[in-house]
Enzyme design. Structure first.
Site, PDB file in Angstrom:
ATOM      1  N   TYR A 144       0.887  -1.368   0.095  1.00  0.00           N
ATOM      2  CA  TYR A 144       0.089  -0.102  -0.047  1.00  0.00           C
ATOM      3  C   TYR A 144       0.914   1.079  -0.119  1.00  0.00           C
ATOM      4  O   TYR A 144       1.758   1.279   0.636  1.00  0.00           O
ATOM      5  CB  TYR A 144      -0.892  -0.140   1.182  1.00  0.00           C
ATOM      6  N   ASP A 239       9.130   2.991  -0.071  1.00  0.00           N
ATOM      7  CA  ASP A 239       7.956   3.572   0.833  1.00  0.00           C
ATOM      8  C   ASP A 239       8.298   3.184   2.366  1.00  0.00           C
ATOM      9  O   ASP A 239       7.891   2.274   2.808  1.00  0.00           O
ATOM     10  CB  ASP A 239       6.813   2.989   0.336  1.00  0.00           C
ATOM     11  N   LYS A 267       3.637   8.759   9.081  1.00  0.00           N
ATOM     12  CA  LYS A 267       3.458   8.243  10.424  1.00  0.00           C
ATOM     13  C   LYS A 267       4.587   8.683  11.367  1.00  0.00           C
ATOM     14  O   LYS A 267       4.222   9.953  11.835  1.00  0.00           O
ATOM     15  CB  LYS A 267       3.503   6.792  10.211  1.00  0.00           C
TER      16      LYS A 267
HETATM   17  C1  LIG Z   1       0.071   4.240   5.981  1.00  0.00           C
HETATM   18  C2  LIG Z   1       0.793   4.135   4.775  1.00  0.00           C
HETATM   19  C3  LIG Z   1       0.810   4.741   3.421  1.00  0.00           C
HETATM   20  C4  LIG Z   1      -0.299   6.300   3.498  1.00  0.00           C
HETATM   21  O1  LIG Z   1       0.071   7.116   4.311  1.00  0.00           O
HETATM   22  P1  LIG Z   1      -1.241   8.115   4.698  1.00  0.00           P
HETATM   23  O2  LIG Z   1      -0.946   9.130   5.707  1.00  0.00           O
HETATM   24  O3  LIG Z   1      -2.511   7.204   5.039  1.00  0.00           O
HETATM   25  O4  LIG Z   1      -1.816   8.713   3.477  1.00  0.00           O
HETATM   26  C5  LIG Z   1       1.789   5.020   2.579  1.00  0.00           C
HETATM   27  N1  LIG Z   1       2.509   3.915   2.409  1.00  0.00           N
HETATM   28  C6  LIG Z   1       2.579   3.064   3.509  1.00  0.00           C
HETATM   29  C7  LIG Z   1       3.845   1.853   3.427  1.00  0.00           C
HETATM   30  C8  LIG Z   1       1.699   3.260   4.651  1.00  0.00           C
HETATM   31  O5  LIG Z   1       2.016   2.267   5.652  1.00  0.00           O
END
Ligand SMILES: *Cc1c(COP(=O)(O)O)cnc(C)c1O
Length: 427
Positions: A144, A239, A267
């Site tokens: 994701y 990511d 995060k």
């Molecule tokens: C949570 C997450 C996102 C998205 O971040 P948001 O602040 O919810 O838009 C993207 N990549 C990874 C790996 C994530 O865990």
């Protein structure tokens, strides 16, 4: 436990907010029942609107790595707020957090702040396309990267949970530029590169997958991607929205000794306020406006409250030499305890863990990619989730989510969690 007030608040919310929530995974669709409304939180515990105390293994899906209402973050935000909350003009604190982040993370010279992980990943891909002059990207099934169009192709957690891996509203034109690979399968990636030679701008990956449960990269997988990228003029995007400032100071790049070309954050970097960021070496970052042609902007980007929270968080993590070791030890302790009671009660399971990320899959096969993650017994998970909750332990409301261990959790909390797990399966 009673959820009377939570249920009433949810019914009220449903009248004016689609599904009663502002982000779908909060709705408990994967486990059934109605979501719990939080009143407040402190340290390792959530307190809901019905007065129940819960041990929290979500920690706002990652940001609260040191626990809720962490004092240095709270006071930094309060102090900043008194001096104005947004200017749309540069402030010194933006440079301070940028300097600190660049000093903590390997292989980056410059960083730009945005408001969410979604924005960070979306902007990183645009930058990779602008830098390479190519259009296609490779992403992995079950990973994701936020909810922007290019990524909503077998996107893990929320999207998988709801069975809409390809969301309506994403055009075919956009979808055709996103190529899907199997996690931990290098030859699959090599095939895609060969079939699309000279068309691929970047490979984007969660270096430790966290959105199909926790899945570590197999030995040599990340290095193999690095080599393929080098050989084919492709940028490697890590990511690290979940893993950044969580696995080590320098994230997965440091843990595995692999250099990415662009790194995305979210995060933890915001200490619980809405912050994302993307970073790279100078040559790549200088392609961004106003220096270069790749456009990216934000009215609230680098917001003083968000930067104050992030700076307090990163400073604490940077100054505490043992924090990541401590977190990993607590998580290992939890892993061992859970394994023991599950085995004792003859529950078929696999537990994956990296640092302070851990997930329990109810299947005995090794979980290495989206396909194997999807094989877990969802009925067992639902029962597990609700029975844990009834006894005061809040784990992720979906089998496709990682649990996040926070430093505020004591060994007593971990022991209680293990005991509750035992009682759930021994009855
Ligand atoms: C949570 C997450 C996102 C998205 O971040 P948001 O602040 O919810 O838009 C993207 N990549 C990874 C790996 C994530 O865990």
């Amino acid at each position: 436990m009673i959820y009377k007030r939570s249920s009433a608040l949810f019914a009220q919310a449903e009248q004016v907010i689609p599904g009663g929530v502002n982000s779908p995974v909060r709705a408990f669709k994967a486990v059934g029942g109605t979501p719990i409304f939080v009143k407040e939180a402190k340290g390792a515990y959530l307190y809901d609107e019905d007065g129940n105390q819960l041990i929290d293994y979500i920690n706002s899906w990652g940001p609260m790595i040191l626990g809720h209402a962490f004092e240095p973050v709270v006071s930094a935000v309060i102090e900043k707020a008194k001096k104005g909350t947004s200017f749309g003009m540069p402030t010194e604190i933006e440079t301070k957090i940028a300097e600190l982040a660049v000093s903590m993370v390997p292989n980056i010279d410059k960083i730009r702040f945005v408001n969410s992980g979604t924005e960070a990943c979306m902007s990183a891909v645009r930058l990779a396309r602008g830098f390479t002059g190519k259009d296609k990207i490779i992403k992995f099934a079950g990973c994701y990267h936020g909810h922007s169009d290019s990524f909503l192709i077998q996107a893990g957690s929320g999207a998988v949970t709801f069975g809409t891996p390809n969301s309506p509203g994403v055009t075919e034109g956009t979808a055709k530029d996103t190529l899907l690979a199997r996690y931990n399968d290098l030859s699959n990636v090599a095939e895609l590169i060969e079939a699309n030679s000279n068309e691929i701008a970047c490979i984007i990956i969660e270096p430790v997958a966290g959105n199909m449960g926790c899945i570590p990269p197999k030995e040599g997988f990340l290095q193999g991607l690095r080599n393929l990228c080098n050989e084919n003029g492709i940028l490697l995007i890590f990511d690290e929205v979940m893993t950044g400032f969580r696995l080590t100071k320098g994230g997965a790049q440091e843990l595995y000794g692999i250099d990415a070309d662009i790194v995305c954050f979210g995060k933890v970097i915001g200490g619980g306020l809405p912050v994302g960021a993307f970073a790279a070496r100078e040559e790549i970052m200088n392609c961004l406006a106003p220096l270069g042609p790749v456009y990216q902007a934000g009215t609230l980007s680098g917001n003083p409250l968000a930067m104050a929270a992030g700076l307090a968080m990163l400073t604490t993590l940077n100054d505490d030499a043992d924090v990541f070791v401590r977190l990993a030890k607590k998580t290992e302790y939890l892993h061992k305890g859970l394994s023991e009671v599950l085995r004792k009660n003859d529950v078929v399971h696999t537990i994956n863990r990296v640092g302070s990320m851990i997930s329990v899959h109810f299947d005995e096969a090794e979980v290495v990619d989206f396909e194997t993650a999807a094989k877990g017994n969802n009925e067992t998970f639902k029962t597990f989730f609700h029975d844990m909750l009834k006894q005061g332990v809040y784990i992720a409301p979906s089998a496709f989510e990682t649990w996040f261990v926070a430093d505020a959790l004591t060994y007593e909390d971990l022991d209680k969690t293990i005991e509750v797990c035992d009682s759930v399966f021994s009855k």
